[in-house]
Design a protein around this motif. Structure first.
Motif, PDB file in Angstrom:
ATOM      1  N   PHE A   1       0.839  -1.194   0.000  1.00 34.52           N
ATOM      2  CA  PHE A   1       0.000   0.000   0.000  1.00 34.52           C
ATOM      3  C   PHE A   1       0.879   1.251   0.000  1.00 34.52           C
ATOM      4  O   PHE A   1       0.609   2.203  -0.726  1.00 34.52           O
ATOM      5  CB  PHE A   1      -0.928  -0.002   1.226  1.00 34.52           C
ATOM      6  CG  PHE A   1      -1.918   1.114   1.222  1.00 34.52           C
ATOM      7  CD1 PHE A   1      -3.207   0.906   0.751  1.00 34.52           C
ATOM      8  CD2 PHE A   1      -1.575   2.376   1.671  1.00 34.52           C
ATOM      9  CE1 PHE A   1      -4.128   1.948   0.729  1.00 34.52           C
ATOM     10  CE2 PHE A   1      -2.480   3.422   1.653  1.00 34.52           C
ATOM     11  CZ  PHE A   1      -3.763   3.205   1.188  1.00 34.52           C
ATOM     12  N   ALA A   2       1.914   1.233   0.820  1.00 35.99           N
ATOM     13  CA  ALA A   2       2.829   2.382   0.885  1.00 35.99           C
ATOM     14  C   ALA A   2       3.447   2.660  -0.480  1.00 35.99           C
ATOM     15  O   ALA A   2       3.530   3.817  -0.912  1.00 35.99           O
ATOM     16  CB  ALA A   2       3.906   2.141   1.938  1.00 35.99           C
ATOM     17  N   ASP A   3       3.870   1.607  -1.160  1.00 41.93           N
ATOM     18  CA  ASP A   3       4.457   1.767  -2.500  1.00 41.93           C
ATOM     19  C   ASP A   3       3.448   2.352  -3.485  1.00 41.93           C
ATOM     20  O   ASP A   3       3.761   3.283  -4.227  1.00 41.93           O
ATOM     21  CB  ASP A   3       4.958   0.423  -3.039  1.00 41.93           C
ATOM     22  CG  ASP A   3       6.246  -0.047  -2.390  1.00 41.93           C
ATOM     23  OD1 ASP A   3       6.949   0.778  -1.775  1.00 41.93           O
ATOM     24  OD2 ASP A   3       6.535  -1.252  -2.496  1.00 41.93           O
ATOM     25  N   ARG A   4       2.254   1.782  -3.506  1.00 43.07           N
ATOM     26  CA  ARG A   4       1.244   2.199  -4.484  1.00 43.07           C
ATOM     27  C   ARG A   4       0.708   3.613  -4.237  1.00 43.07           C
ATOM     28  O   ARG A   4       0.194   4.249  -5.159  1.00 43.07           O
ATOM     29  CB  ARG A   4       0.067   1.218  -4.490  1.00 43.07           C
ATOM     30  CG  ARG A   4       0.393  -0.128  -5.085  1.00 43.07           C
ATOM     31  CD  ARG A   4      -0.840  -1.011  -5.210  1.00 43.07           C
ATOM     32  NE  ARG A   4      -1.541  -1.214  -3.955  1.00 43.07           N
ATOM     33  CZ  ARG A   4      -1.205  -2.112  -3.029  1.00 43.07           C
ATOM     34  NH1 ARG A   4      -0.149  -2.894  -3.215  1.00 43.07           N
ATOM     35  NH2 ARG A   4      -1.913  -2.238  -1.928  1.00 43.07           N
ATOM     36  N   ASN A   5       0.819   4.102  -3.011  1.00 45.35           N
ATOM     37  CA  ASN A   5       0.190   5.381  -2.661  1.00 45.35           C
ATOM     38  C   ASN A   5       1.185   6.480  -2.303  1.00 45.35           C
ATOM     39  O   ASN A   5       0.792   7.507  -1.748  1.00 45.35           O
ATOM     40  CB  ASN A   5      -0.813   5.166  -1.520  1.00 45.35           C
ATOM     41  CG  ASN A   5      -2.003   4.371  -1.993  1.00 45.35           C
ATOM     42  OD1 ASN A   5      -2.916   4.912  -2.598  1.00 45.35           O
ATOM     43  ND2 ASN A   5      -1.980   3.065  -1.758  1.00 45.35           N
ATOM     44  N   GLY A   6       2.445   6.283  -2.610  1.00 49.83           N
ATOM     45  CA  GLY A   6       3.441   7.329  -2.404  1.00 49.83           C
ATOM     46  C   GLY A   6       3.580   7.773  -0.958  1.00 49.83           C
ATOM     47  O   GLY A   6       3.779   8.957  -0.677  1.00 49.83           O
ATOM     48  N   VAL A   7       3.505   6.826  -0.046  1.00 49.50           N
ATOM     49  CA  VAL A   7       3.602   7.132   1.382  1.00 49.50           C
ATOM     50  C   VAL A   7       5.033   7.565   1.715  1.00 49.50           C
ATOM     51  O   VAL A   7       5.995   6.928   1.304  1.00 49.50           O
ATOM     52  CB  VAL A   7       3.174   5.907   2.225  1.00 49.50           C
ATOM     53  CG1 VAL A   7       3.529   6.085   3.688  1.00 49.50           C
ATOM     54  CG2 VAL A   7       1.681   5.652   2.033  1.00 49.50           C
ATOM     55  N   ASP A   8       5.139   8.663   2.460  1.00 48.46           N
ATOM     56  CA  ASP A   8       6.441   9.169   2.895  1.00 48.46           C
ATOM     57  C   ASP A   8       6.912   8.529   4.188  1.00 48.46           C
ATOM     58  O   ASP A   8       8.110   8.342   4.395  1.00 48.46           O
ATOM     59  CB  ASP A   8       6.375  10.682   3.095  1.00 48.46           C
ATOM     60  CG  ASP A   8       6.038  11.411   1.812  1.00 48.46           C
ATOM     61  OD1 ASP A   8       6.731  11.180   0.803  1.00 48.46           O
ATOM     62  OD2 ASP A   8       5.074  12.205   1.817  1.00 48.46           O
ATOM     63  N   GLU A   9       5.969   8.222   5.093  1.00 45.70           N
ATOM     64  CA  GLU A   9       6.329   7.680   6.405  1.00 45.70           C
ATOM     65  C   GLU A   9       5.235   6.742   6.893  1.00 45.70           C
ATOM     66  O   GLU A   9       4.049   7.060   6.799  1.00 45.70           O
ATOM     67  CB  GLU A   9       6.504   8.814   7.419  1.00 45.70           C
ATOM     68  CG  GLU A   9       6.879   8.368   8.806  1.00 45.70           C
ATOM     69  CD  GLU A   9       7.066   9.536   9.767  1.00 45.70           C
ATOM     70  OE1 GLU A   9       6.474   9.498  10.851  1.00 45.70           O
ATOM     71  OE2 GLU A   9       7.807  10.480   9.416  1.00 45.70           O
ATOM     72  N   LEU A  10       5.650   5.586   7.415  1.00 40.60           N
ATOM     73  CA  LEU A  10       4.720   4.663   8.048  1.00 40.60           C
ATOM     74  C   LEU A  10       4.752   4.910   9.550  1.00 40.60           C
ATOM     75  O   LEU A  10       5.828   5.129  10.123  1.00 40.60           O
ATOM     76  CB  LEU A  10       5.117   3.215   7.778  1.00 40.60           C
ATOM     77  CG  LEU A  10       4.934   2.738   6.345  1.00 40.60           C
ATOM     78  CD1 LEU A  10       6.220   2.865   5.569  1.00 40.60           C
ATOM     79  CD2 LEU A  10       4.468   1.303   6.337  1.00 40.60           C
ATOM     80  N   VAL A  11       3.592   4.862  10.176  1.00 38.51           N
ATOM     81  CA  VAL A  11       3.482   5.029  11.622  1.00 38.51           C
ATOM     82  C   VAL A  11       2.842   3.754  12.162  1.00 38.51           C
ATOM     83  O   VAL A  11       1.709   3.423  11.815  1.00 38.51           O
ATOM     84  CB  VAL A  11       2.635   6.270  11.986  1.00 38.51           C
ATOM     85  CG1 VAL A  11       2.549   6.428  13.498  1.00 38.51           C
ATOM     86  CG2 VAL A  11       3.202   7.522  11.328  1.00 38.51           C
ATOM     87  N   ILE A  12       3.616   3.037  12.983  1.00 38.70           N
ATOM     88  CA  ILE A  12       3.155   1.754  13.506  1.00 38.70           C
ATOM     89  C   ILE A  12       3.321   1.721  15.020  1.00 38.70           C
ATOM     90  O   ILE A  12       4.131   2.443  15.584  1.00 38.70           O
ATOM     91  CB  ILE A  12       3.913   0.568  12.870  1.00 38.70           C
ATOM     92  CG1 ILE A  12       5.408   0.621  13.194  1.00 38.70           C
ATOM     93  CG2 ILE A  12       3.682   0.534  11.363  1.00 38.70           C
ATOM     94  CD1 ILE A  12       6.195  -0.600  12.719  1.00 38.70           C
ATOM     95  N   GLY A  13       2.565   0.851  15.651  1.00 33.82           N
ATOM     96  CA  GLY A  13       2.706   0.637  17.083  1.00 33.82           C
ATOM     97  C   GLY A  13       3.375  -0.693  17.338  1.00 33.82           C
ATOM     98  O   GLY A  13       3.204  -1.643  16.565  1.00 33.82           O
ATOM     99  N   VAL A  14       4.151  -0.753  18.399  1.00 35.25           N
ATOM    100  CA  VAL A  14       4.764  -2.014  18.808  1.00 35.25           C
ATOM    101  C   VAL A  14       4.545  -2.204  20.296  1.00 35.25           C
ATOM    102  O   VAL A  14       4.461  -1.242  21.051  1.00 35.25           O
ATOM    103  CB  VAL A  14       6.278  -2.087  18.501  1.00 35.25           C
ATOM    104  CG1 VAL A  14       6.526  -2.028  17.007  1.00 35.25           C
ATOM    105  CG2 VAL A  14       7.042  -1.011  19.212  1.00 35.25           C
ATOM    106  N   ARG A  15       4.448  -3.450  20.677  1.00 28.04           N
ATOM    107  CA  ARG A  15       4.332  -3.768  22.100  1.00 28.04           C
ATOM    108  C   ARG A  15       5.455  -4.719  22.467  1.00 28.04           C
ATOM    109  O   ARG A  15       5.950  -5.475  21.617  1.00 28.04           O
ATOM    110  CB  ARG A  15       2.975  -4.352  22.428  1.00 28.04           C
ATOM    111  CG  ARG A  15       2.677  -5.645  21.725  1.00 28.04           C
ATOM    112  CD  ARG A  15       1.300  -6.175  22.104  1.00 28.04           C
ATOM    113  NE  ARG A  15       1.174  -7.509  21.609  1.00 28.04           N
ATOM    114  CZ  ARG A  15       0.474  -7.860  20.557  1.00 28.04           C
ATOM    115  NH1 ARG A  15      -0.196  -6.968  19.887  1.00 28.04           N
ATOM    116  NH2 ARG A  15       0.422  -9.109  20.177  1.00 28.04           N
ATOM    117  N   ASN A  16       5.858  -4.665  23.694  1.00 25.68           N
ATOM    118  CA  ASN A  16       6.933  -5.521  24.179  1.00 25.68           C
ATOM    119  C   ASN A  16       6.361  -6.910  24.442  1.00 25.68           C
ATOM    120  O   ASN A  16       5.433  -7.061  25.223  1.00 25.68           O
ATOM    121  CB  ASN A  16       7.518  -4.916  25.460  1.00 25.68           C
ATOM    122  CG  ASN A  16       8.747  -5.663  25.922  1.00 25.68           C
ATOM    123  OD1 ASN A  16       9.312  -6.457  25.180  1.00 25.68           O
ATOM    124  ND2 ASN A  16       9.159  -5.409  27.136  1.00 25.68           N
TER     125      ASN A  16
END
Length: 133
Positions: free
Chosen positions: A86-101
């Protein structure tokens, strides 16, 4: 103008990701809120409902500041594959994700979408810590 992808799977995670992103976006930016599920036997109606709720939180929290588009992807793909594609197809500049320990054993058994995204992304990824669910 910046294009962001917010990857979320729960309303709680969406709240935390929006806490990070809200002070950084303005009306020239675009936020794609994305929830990815495999579909088929791996996805319940409850999973889809929680995904839609997660997307609604992003729209509610950020749409007064910038343009928000929501996307629930159910394509049979691994979620990391969906997010990166999706990021590639939509020209995304930055991904924002959450992580848990999580414990080492939990990582081995369940894998990690965040880890796959981090290892395979070709653009900046912002990682926001989230509490254990």
């Amino acid at each position: 103008m910046a294009v962001y992808l917010v990857a979320t799977n729960s309303a709680e995670r969406s709240e935390l990701l929006c806490d990070y992103l809200a002070p950084r976006v303005d009306d020239a930016d675009l936020v794609h809120a994305v929830n990815s599920k495999r579909g088929g036997d791996d996805t319940t109606q409850g999973d889809l409902r929680r995904g839609k709720e997660a997307l609604a939180v992003v729209e509610t929290r950020l749409s007064h500041k910038t343009t928000v588009e929501t996307h629930q992807l159910v394509r049979g793909n691994d979620p990391a594959e969906d997010l990166l594609g999706f990021a590639d197809r939509n020209g995304v500049d930055e991904l924002v994700i959450g992580v848990r320990n999580r414990s080492v054993a939990a990582k081995l058994v369940f894998g990690s979408v965040a880890e796959d995204v981090l290892l395979n992304a070709d653009r900046p990824v912002r990682v926001v810590p989230t509490p254990e669910a």
